[in-house]
Scaffold this motif. Structure first.
Motif, PDB file in Angstrom:
ATOM      1  N   VAL A  18      13.754  62.091 -11.293  1.00 23.32           N
ATOM      2  CA  VAL A  18      13.791  60.807 -11.329  1.00 23.32           C
ATOM      3  C   VAL A  18      14.301  59.820 -12.692  1.00 23.32           C
ATOM      4  CG1 VAL A  18      11.492  60.631  -9.733  1.00 23.32           C
ATOM      5  CG2 VAL A  18      11.253  60.950 -12.124  1.00 23.32           C
ATOM      6  N   ILE A  19      15.078  60.712 -13.255  1.00 26.66           N
ATOM      7  CA  ILE A  19      15.936  60.023 -14.640  1.00 26.66           C
ATOM      8  C   ILE A  19      16.315  58.903 -13.920  1.00 26.66           C
ATOM      9  CG2 ILE A  19      17.615  60.064 -16.019  1.00 26.66           C
ATOM     10  CD1 ILE A  19      17.306  63.260 -15.866  1.00 26.66           C
ATOM     11  N   GLY A  20      16.960  58.612 -13.057  1.00 28.06           N
ATOM     12  CA  GLY A  20      17.803  57.364 -12.612  1.00 28.06           C
ATOM     13  C   GLY A  20      16.645  56.301 -12.203  1.00 28.06           C
ATOM     14  N   GLU A  21      15.540  56.750 -11.384  1.00 25.59           N
ATOM     15  CA  GLU A  21      14.549  55.780 -11.213  1.00 25.59           C
ATOM     16  C   GLU A  21      13.721  55.198 -12.531  1.00 25.59           C
ATOM     17  OE1 GLU A  21      11.895  55.759  -7.862  1.00 25.59           O
ATOM     18  OE2 GLU A  21      13.221  57.303  -7.038  1.00 25.59           O
ATOM     19  N   ILE A  22      13.583  55.893 -13.457  1.00 28.42           N
ATOM     20  CA  ILE A  22      13.169  55.668 -14.712  1.00 28.42           C
ATOM     21  C   ILE A  22      14.181  54.740 -15.790  1.00 28.42           C
ATOM     22  CG2 ILE A  22      12.266  56.298 -16.874  1.00 28.42           C
ATOM     23  CD1 ILE A  22      10.731  58.603 -15.370  1.00 28.42           C
ATOM     24  N   TYR A  23      15.226  54.978 -15.636  1.00 30.45           N
ATOM     25  CA  TYR A  23      16.275  54.107 -16.194  1.00 30.45           C
ATOM     26  C   TYR A  23      16.504  52.892 -15.718  1.00 30.45           C
ATOM     27  CZ  TYR A  23      18.696  57.476 -19.206  1.00 30.45           C
ATOM     28  OH  TYR A  23      19.239  58.537 -20.494  1.00 30.45           O
ATOM     29  N   SER A  24      16.202  52.928 -14.160  1.00 32.42           N
ATOM     30  CA  SER A  24      16.410  51.358 -13.443  1.00 32.42           C
ATOM     31  C   SER A  24      15.127  50.515 -13.870  1.00 32.42           C
ATOM     32  CB  SER A  24      16.234  51.894 -12.089  1.00 32.42           C
ATOM     33  OG  SER A  24      16.076  50.633 -11.295  1.00 32.42           O
ATOM     34  N   ARG A  25      13.859  51.078 -14.173  1.00 36.10           N
ATOM     35  CA  ARG A  25      12.827  50.221 -14.548  1.00 36.10           C
ATOM     36  C   ARG A  25      13.110  49.858 -16.153  1.00 36.10           C
ATOM     37  NH1 ARG A  25       7.630  52.438 -11.906  1.00 36.10           N
ATOM     38  NH2 ARG A  25       8.546  52.754  -9.634  1.00 36.10           N
ATOM     39  N   PHE A  26      13.709  50.557 -16.767  1.00 37.44           N
ATOM     40  CA  PHE A  26      14.254  50.028 -18.229  1.00 37.44           C
ATOM     41  C   PHE A  26      15.045  48.974 -18.081  1.00 37.44           C
ATOM     42  CE2 PHE A  26      13.827  54.705 -20.033  1.00 37.44           C
ATOM     43  CZ  PHE A  26      12.392  54.543 -19.991  1.00 37.44           C
ATOM     44  N   LYS A  28      15.569  46.913 -15.541  1.00 38.47           N
ATOM     45  CA  LYS A  28      14.869  45.869 -14.893  1.00 38.47           C
ATOM     46  C   LYS A  28      14.208  44.965 -16.038  1.00 38.47           C
ATOM     47  CE  LYS A  28      15.403  47.128 -10.353  1.00 38.47           C
ATOM     48  NZ  LYS A  28      14.834  48.412  -9.443  1.00 38.47           N
ATOM     49  N   ALA A  29      13.487  45.608 -16.986  1.00 38.60           N
ATOM     50  CA  ALA A  29      12.730  45.012 -17.995  1.00 38.60           C
ATOM     51  C   ALA A  29      13.504  44.549 -18.980  1.00 38.60           C
ATOM     52  CB  ALA A  29      11.817  46.109 -18.595  1.00 38.60           C
ATOM     53  N   GLY A  30      14.958  44.270 -18.930  1.00 37.47           N
ATOM     54  CA  GLY A  30      15.814  44.053 -19.902  1.00 37.47           C
ATOM     55  C   GLY A  30      15.902  44.820 -21.199  1.00 37.47           C
ATOM     56  N   LEU A  31      15.665  46.171 -20.929  1.00 33.06           N
ATOM     57  CA  LEU A  31      15.951  47.182 -22.115  1.00 33.06           C
ATOM     58  C   LEU A  31      17.298  48.000 -21.597  1.00 33.06           C
ATOM     59  CD1 LEU A  31      12.351  48.947 -22.035  1.00 33.06           C
ATOM     60  CD2 LEU A  31      13.435  47.368 -23.728  1.00 33.06           C
ATOM     61  N   ARG A  32      18.208  47.813 -22.973  1.00 28.92           N
ATOM     62  CA  ARG A  32      19.308  48.422 -22.710  1.00 28.92           C
ATOM     63  C   ARG A  32      19.396  49.841 -23.432  1.00 28.92           C
ATOM     64  NH1 ARG A  32      23.309  44.330 -21.632  1.00 28.92           N
ATOM     65  NH2 ARG A  32      22.346  42.257 -21.636  1.00 28.92           N
ATOM     66  N   ILE A  33      20.286  50.744 -22.734  1.00 24.03           N
ATOM     67  CA  ILE A  33      20.224  52.211 -23.415  1.00 24.03           C
ATOM     68  C   ILE A  33      21.267  52.108 -24.507  1.00 24.03           C
ATOM     69  CG2 ILE A  33      20.812  54.463 -22.748  1.00 24.03           C
ATOM     70  CD1 ILE A  33      19.515  53.852 -19.966  1.00 24.03           C
ATOM     71  N   VAL A  34      21.117  52.328 -25.591  1.00 26.81           N
ATOM     72  CA  VAL A  34      22.424  52.452 -26.642  1.00 26.81           C
ATOM     73  C   VAL A  34      22.625  53.754 -27.056  1.00 26.81           C
ATOM     74  CG1 VAL A  34      21.855  49.941 -27.238  1.00 26.81           C
ATOM     75  CG2 VAL A  34      20.684  51.799 -28.505  1.00 26.81           C
ATOM     76  N   ALA A  35      21.849  54.920 -26.851  1.00 25.33           N
ATOM     77  CA  ALA A  35      22.148  55.969 -26.963  1.00 25.33           C
ATOM     78  C   ALA A  35      21.466  56.960 -26.044  1.00 25.33           C
ATOM     79  CB  ALA A  35      21.769  56.476 -28.622  1.00 25.33           C
ATOM     80  N   ALA A  36      22.030  58.054 -25.798  1.00 25.44           N
ATOM     81  CA  ALA A  36      21.218  59.129 -24.977  1.00 25.44           C
ATOM     82  C   ALA A  36      21.934  60.376 -24.946  1.00 25.44           C
ATOM     83  CB  ALA A  36      21.422  58.428 -23.276  1.00 25.44           C
ATOM     84  N   ARG A  37      20.824  61.427 -24.630  1.00 28.26           N
ATOM     85  CA  ARG A  37      21.330  62.715 -24.892  1.00 28.26           C
ATOM     86  C   ARG A  37      20.204  63.862 -24.040  1.00 28.26           C
ATOM     87  NH1 ARG A  37      21.609  63.757 -29.892  1.00 28.26           N
ATOM     88  NH2 ARG A  37      20.190  65.193 -30.594  1.00 28.26           N
ATOM     89  N   MET A  38      20.642  64.609 -23.211  1.00 31.10           N
ATOM     90  CA  MET A  38      19.739  65.502 -22.576  1.00 31.10           C
ATOM     91  C   MET A  38      19.689  66.750 -23.630  1.00 31.10           C
ATOM     92  SD  MET A  38      19.836  67.096 -18.728  1.00 31.10           S
ATOM     93  CE  MET A  38      18.353  66.360 -17.880  1.00 31.10           C
ATOM     94  N   LEU A  39      18.408  67.320 -23.506  1.00 34.34           N
ATOM     95  CA  LEU A  39      18.355  68.494 -24.382  1.00 34.34           C
ATOM     96  C   LEU A  39      17.060  69.268 -23.939  1.00 34.34           C
ATOM     97  CD1 LEU A  39      17.616  68.082 -27.956  1.00 34.34           C
ATOM     98  CD2 LEU A  39      17.277  66.387 -26.294  1.00 34.34           C
ATOM     99  N   HIS A  40      17.234  70.446 -24.207  1.00 31.82           N
ATOM    100  CA  HIS A  40      16.004  71.510 -23.936  1.00 31.82           C
ATOM    101  C   HIS A  40      15.593  71.715 -25.382  1.00 31.82           C
ATOM    102  CE1 HIS A  40      14.037  74.676 -21.595  1.00 31.82           C
ATOM    103  NE2 HIS A  40      13.198  74.396 -22.625  1.00 31.82           N
ATOM    104  N   LEU A  41      14.212  71.092 -25.703  1.00 31.89           N
ATOM    105  CA  LEU A  41      13.734  71.067 -26.940  1.00 31.89           C
ATOM    106  C   LEU A  41      13.307  72.754 -27.427  1.00 31.89           C
ATOM    107  CD1 LEU A  41      11.284  67.950 -27.339  1.00 31.89           C
ATOM    108  CD2 LEU A  41      13.518  68.024 -28.459  1.00 31.89           C
ATOM    109  N   SER A  42      13.584  73.053 -28.514  1.00 30.54           N
ATOM    110  CA  SER A  42      13.014  74.409 -29.120  1.00 30.54           C
ATOM    111  C   SER A  42      11.667  74.130 -29.534  1.00 30.54           C
ATOM    112  CB  SER A  42      14.022  74.694 -30.247  1.00 30.54           C
ATOM    113  OG  SER A  42      13.745  73.721 -31.530  1.00 30.54           O
TER     114      SER A  42
END
Ligand code: CMP
Length: 142
Positions: A18-26, A28-42
């Motif tokens: 549901v990454i896309g669904e959550i991004y969509s809510r951001f 719709k709330a007027g929040l813009r993604i200005v940096a993003a990264r997928m990672l598996h935390l150590s």
């Protein structure tokens, strides 16, 4: 004022696809993604990120969960971004989260609660710096 905040889509929500669904809510709330990264935390990264919770009884479970699968990390920018982000996330405990919030819709327990968001201006700054160098952030100019 225009602010930045740090958002993490946690392993449970990534696993639910549901990454896309959550991004969509951001968005719709007027929040813009200005940096993003997928990672598996150590383990070291998760312990470092949540260092303020080190003495809490849930710390070990929190670290185990946050390292159980990949996470999607983003910096969000917008007018009152910190409060807006907290509003769309809903309460930490999904059982207390308002209907229509991300945690009400996608989270099941307080431990596996789908998303993380900075709780104030100081934590936003340190949390964004934990994951992104300044030159990796792309402020919106139009
Ligand atoms: P998060 O905003 O990522 O910050 C710390 C996390 O610890 C929190 O979300 C919850 O998922 C988890 N947690 C587990 N138990 C508690 C608790 N009693 N109070 C606050 N956070 C908790």
């Amino acid at each position: 004022a225009v602010e930045r905040t740090l958002s993490i889509i946690k392993p449970d929500a990534v696993a639910k696809n549901v990454i896309g669904e959550i991004y969509s809510r951001f968005e719709k709330a007027g929040l813009r993604i200005v940096a993003a990264r997928m990672l598996h935390l150590s383990r070291e990264q998760a312990e470092g990120f949540y260092a303020v919770h080190r003495e809490r009884p849930f710390f070990n479970d929190l670290v185990a969960f946050m390292t159980s699968g990949p996470v999607m990390v983003q910096a969000l920018e917008g007018e009152d971004a910190i409060a807006k982000h907290r509003e769309v996330m809903g309460a930490t405990n999904p059982k207390e989260a308002a209907p229509g919030t991300i945690r009400a819709d996608f989270a099941s327990t307080i431990d596996e609660n789908a998303v993380h968001g900075s709780d104030g201006p100081d934590t936003a700054k340190t949390e964004i710096a934990f994951f992104f160098r300044e030159e990796e952030i792309c402020p919106r100019t139009r």
